[in-house]
Design a protein around this motif. Structure first.
Motif, PDB file in Angstrom:
ATOM      1  N   VAL A   1      44.601  37.221  80.343  1.00 47.65           N
ATOM      2  CA  VAL A   1      45.233  36.504  79.256  1.00 47.65           C
ATOM      3  C   VAL A   1      46.519  36.369  79.433  1.00 47.65           C
ATOM      4  N   GLN A   2      47.256  35.101  79.556  1.00 45.78           N
ATOM      5  CA  GLN A   2      48.628  35.113  79.547  1.00 45.78           C
ATOM      6  C   GLN A   2      49.303  34.674  78.239  1.00 45.78           C
ATOM      7  N   ALA A   3      50.146  35.493  77.566  1.00 44.49           N
ATOM      8  CA  ALA A   3      50.543  35.355  76.434  1.00 44.49           C
ATOM      9  C   ALA A   3      52.216  35.184  76.168  1.00 44.49           C
ATOM     10  N   ILE A   4      52.581  34.570  75.116  1.00 43.22           N
ATOM     11  CA  ILE A   4      54.005  34.474  75.072  1.00 43.22           C
ATOM     12  C   ILE A   4      54.531  35.493  73.958  1.00 43.22           C
ATOM     13  N   THR A   5      55.765  36.121  74.144  1.00 46.65           N
ATOM     14  CA  THR A   5      56.101  36.759  72.923  1.00 46.65           C
ATOM     15  C   THR A   5      56.952  35.963  71.947  1.00 46.65           C
ATOM     16  N   ARG A   6      57.199  36.565  71.111  1.00 42.97           N
ATOM     17  CA  ARG A   6      58.059  35.843  69.887  1.00 42.97           C
ATOM     18  C   ARG A   6      59.421  35.526  70.712  1.00 42.97           C
TER      19      ARG A   6
ATOM     20  N   ILE B   1      50.070  38.871  70.123  1.00 42.31           N
ATOM     21  CA  ILE B   1      51.525  38.950  71.195  1.00 42.31           C
ATOM     22  C   ILE B   1      52.608  37.988  70.761  1.00 42.31           C
ATOM     23  N   ALA B   2      52.330  36.907  69.872  1.00 43.04           N
ATOM     24  CA  ALA B   2      53.377  36.096  69.419  1.00 43.04           C
ATOM     25  C   ALA B   2      53.999  36.396  68.185  1.00 43.04           C
ATOM     26  N   ARG B   3      53.358  37.733  67.711  1.00 49.15           N
ATOM     27  CA  ARG B   3      53.951  38.234  66.495  1.00 49.15           C
ATOM     28  C   ARG B   3      55.206  39.311  66.894  1.00 49.15           C
ATOM     29  N   TYR B   4      55.202  39.541  68.183  1.00 49.86           N
ATOM     30  CA  TYR B   4      56.142  40.649  68.606  1.00 49.86           C
ATOM     31  C   TYR B   4      57.295  40.160  69.629  1.00 49.86           C
ATOM     32  N   LYS B   5      58.221  40.755  69.784  1.00 52.02           N
ATOM     33  CA  LYS B   5      59.145  40.576  70.779  1.00 52.02           C
ATOM     34  C   LYS B   5      58.887  41.242  71.827  1.00 52.02           C
ATOM     35  N   LEU B   6      59.583  40.941  72.999  1.00 52.14           N
ATOM     36  CA  LEU B   6      59.456  41.645  74.324  1.00 52.14           C
ATOM     37  C   LEU B   6      59.469  43.101  74.204  1.00 52.14           C
ATOM     38  N   THR B   7      60.637  43.620  73.477  1.00 50.49           N
ATOM     39  CA  THR B   7      60.958  45.067  73.453  1.00 50.49           C
ATOM     40  C   THR B   7      59.985  45.861  72.597  1.00 50.49           C
TER      41      THR B   7
ATOM     42  N   ARG C   1      56.202  49.735  71.703  1.00 55.72           N
ATOM     43  CA  ARG C   1      55.108  49.784  70.955  1.00 55.72           C
ATOM     44  C   ARG C   1      53.803  49.357  71.485  1.00 55.72           C
ATOM     45  N   ARG C   2      53.452  49.535  72.627  1.00 54.87           N
ATOM     46  CA  ARG C   2      52.436  49.130  73.291  1.00 54.87           C
ATOM     47  C   ARG C   2      51.071  49.629  72.815  1.00 54.87           C
ATOM     48  N   GLU C   3      51.021  50.741  72.459  1.00 60.52           N
ATOM     49  CA  GLU C   3      49.665  51.482  72.208  1.00 60.52           C
ATOM     50  C   GLU C   3      49.305  50.803  70.655  1.00 60.52           C
ATOM     51  N   LYS C   4      50.346  50.486  69.782  1.00 63.49           N
ATOM     52  CA  LYS C   4      49.963  49.762  68.687  1.00 63.49           C
ATOM     53  C   LYS C   4      49.640  48.622  68.852  1.00 63.49           C
ATOM     54  N   VAL C   5      50.142  47.905  69.840  1.00 67.02           N
ATOM     55  CA  VAL C   5      49.878  46.190  70.177  1.00 67.02           C
ATOM     56  C   VAL C   5      48.377  46.270  70.394  1.00 67.02           C
ATOM     57  N   ARG C   6      47.988  47.207  71.562  1.00 71.54           N
ATOM     58  CA  ARG C   6      46.687  47.197  72.025  1.00 71.54           C
ATOM     59  C   ARG C   6      45.712  47.604  70.827  1.00 71.54           C
TER      60      ARG C   6
ATOM     61  N   GLU D   1      57.936  40.708  87.306  1.00 70.74           N
ATOM     62  CA  GLU D   1      58.384  41.676  88.248  1.00 70.74           C
ATOM     63  C   GLU D   1      59.843  42.019  87.707  1.00 70.74           C
ATOM     64  N   ALA D   2      60.484  40.808  87.239  1.00 69.41           N
ATOM     65  CA  ALA D   2      61.888  41.041  86.858  1.00 69.41           C
ATOM     66  C   ALA D   2      62.130  41.872  85.557  1.00 69.41           C
ATOM     67  N   ILE D   3      61.106  41.873  84.711  1.00 71.04           N
ATOM     68  CA  ILE D   3      61.201  42.487  83.578  1.00 71.04           C
ATOM     69  C   ILE D   3      60.567  44.027  83.881  1.00 71.04           C
ATOM     70  N   LYS D   4      59.805  44.378  84.775  1.00 74.64           N
ATOM     71  CA  LYS D   4      59.547  45.537  85.026  1.00 74.64           C
ATOM     72  C   LYS D   4      60.536  46.067  85.888  1.00 74.64           C
ATOM     73  N   ARG D   5      61.361  45.447  86.931  1.00 70.03           N
ATOM     74  CA  ARG D   5      62.548  46.225  87.202  1.00 70.03           C
ATOM     75  C   ARG D   5      63.564  46.625  86.282  1.00 70.03           C
ATOM     76  N   ALA D   6      63.696  45.650  85.240  1.00 66.88           N
ATOM     77  CA  ALA D   6      64.710  46.316  84.222  1.00 66.88           C
ATOM     78  C   ALA D   6      64.240  47.357  83.226  1.00 66.88           C
ATOM     79  N   ILE D   7      63.042  47.535  83.274  1.00 69.30           N
ATOM     80  CA  ILE D   7      62.370  48.517  82.543  1.00 69.30           C
ATOM     81  C   ILE D   7      62.387  49.850  83.273  1.00 69.30           C
ATOM     82  N   GLU D   8      62.263  49.792  84.665  1.00 70.99           N
ATOM     83  CA  GLU D   8      62.353  50.956  85.540  1.00 70.99           C
ATOM     84  C   GLU D   8      63.789  51.342  85.555  1.00 70.99           C
ATOM     85  N   LEU D   9      64.810  50.298  85.568  1.00 69.37           N
ATOM     86  CA  LEU D   9      66.099  50.883  85.651  1.00 69.37           C
ATOM     87  C   LEU D   9      66.558  51.507  84.381  1.00 69.37           C
TER      88      LEU D   9
END
Length: 313
Positions: free
Chosen positions: A77-82, A133-139, A144-149, A184-192
């Protein structure tokens, strides 16, 4: 003629007698009357009219996997954040058709092609996940991944159980969000960001360690100084006590001398001799007290000045 009769009988029997396997339900329907005649649960043989049809409904637990990577039943499922970021959700739904005549008849009537999985389950899951997913911002999704899950699981289960077209016909066993992934760009930013946080934690740990060591060293020096001060106090007290004891002993000795000779000047002589003894301990000095005299003579043992180089003849 006999052979033709046998062939016709075999065809007729084959069209009348059918078999349904275990964990299956055979729904017998009449295309002429457009009605369901009955439901037979396997494993079993059953008889139907030659013109009647049979639909097989599976009663075992079915699994629907919507994953990004194979093996899968459907794409993730591809979803768009707020705030407009794309996230990818892998999700699994397990369900089972109710073993109930009425539920099976309703399901077959509403979905003659038995495509309720493609027509109901998958669309509801996709729509619900996207709405959550549309209720939340990316951050917020990241932090809060577990809560979203948990929200996704709760709302998907509720939507599937309450959908009017399958309500009472399907048992939703469980819903599991397998993964929430990012570009991938977001994952790299998270890793940094995580690396920077780890470095900051390491620096803070080092600072705290140095501070603790400095405090420990200062505390050790304070304890050492306190110990030395206490030792000096103890030594001073011991010396003072020794002086008092010595003075008390001398006082008693003088008292005994005065009492024995009934003369106080003997006490003065006693002090004088004691002082000379202390002087004699530090140098080569002999003290002589002539008989009948109260004043002692002091004789040095070292040669007199000018005589140390004389030799005997």
């Amino acid at each position: 003629m006999i052979i033709l009769a046998l062939i016709a009988s075999s065809i007729l029997i084959a069209g009348i007698v059918s078999y349904v396997d275990i964990s299956e339900a055979a729904v017998i329907y009449d295309p002429l009357s457009r009605s369901i005649v009955g439901v037979v649960y396997g494993p079993a043989y059953f008889i139907k009219a030659p013109w009647q049809g049979v639909k097989i409904v599976y009663l075992r637990v079915e699994t629907v996997d919507m994953f990004k990577n194979p093996p899968r039943d459907y794409p993730e499922v591809q979803a768009i954040t707020r705030d407009g970021a794309t996230v990818y959700i892998d999700i699994t739904v397990r369900y089972q058709v109710q073993r109930n005549d009425e539920a099976i008849k309703i399901l077959v009537t509403r979905y003659p092609l038995l495509d309720f999985e493609e027509s109901v389950i998958v669309p509801i899951v996709r729509e619900t996940v996207r709405n959550v997913i549309a209720r939340y911002k990316l951050t917020e999704v990241i932090e809060r991944r577990e809560k979203v899950r948990g929200v996704i699981v709760q709302e998907v289960e509720a939507r599937l159980r309450e959908d009017p077209t399958v309500k009472g016909c399907l048992q939703i066993i469980d819903v599991a969000v397998r993964n929430i992934d990012f570009p991938e760009a977001i994952k790299r930013a998270i890793e940094l960001k995580l690396a920077a946080q780890q470095e900051a934690l390491a620096a803070e740990y080092k600072r705290q360690k140095l501070l603790i060591e400095a405090n420990a060293s200062a505390a050790a020096r304070i304890l050492e100084a306190e110990g030395e001060a206490r030792a000096q106090i103890i030594r001073a007290l011991a010396q003072a006590n020794a002086t008092l004891i010595q003075a008390e002993a001398q006082r008693r000795a003088i008292a005994l001398i005065i009492q024995a000779y009934n003369r106080s000047d003997y006490a003065i002589i006693y002090y004088y001799i004691a002082a000379l003894e202390r002087i004699g301990e530090k140098g080569n000095l002999v003290i002589i007290v002539p008989q009948g005299q109260s004043v002692p003579l002091m004789m040095p043992l070292t040669p007199l000045k000018g005589e140390e180089h004389k030799t005997s003849p």
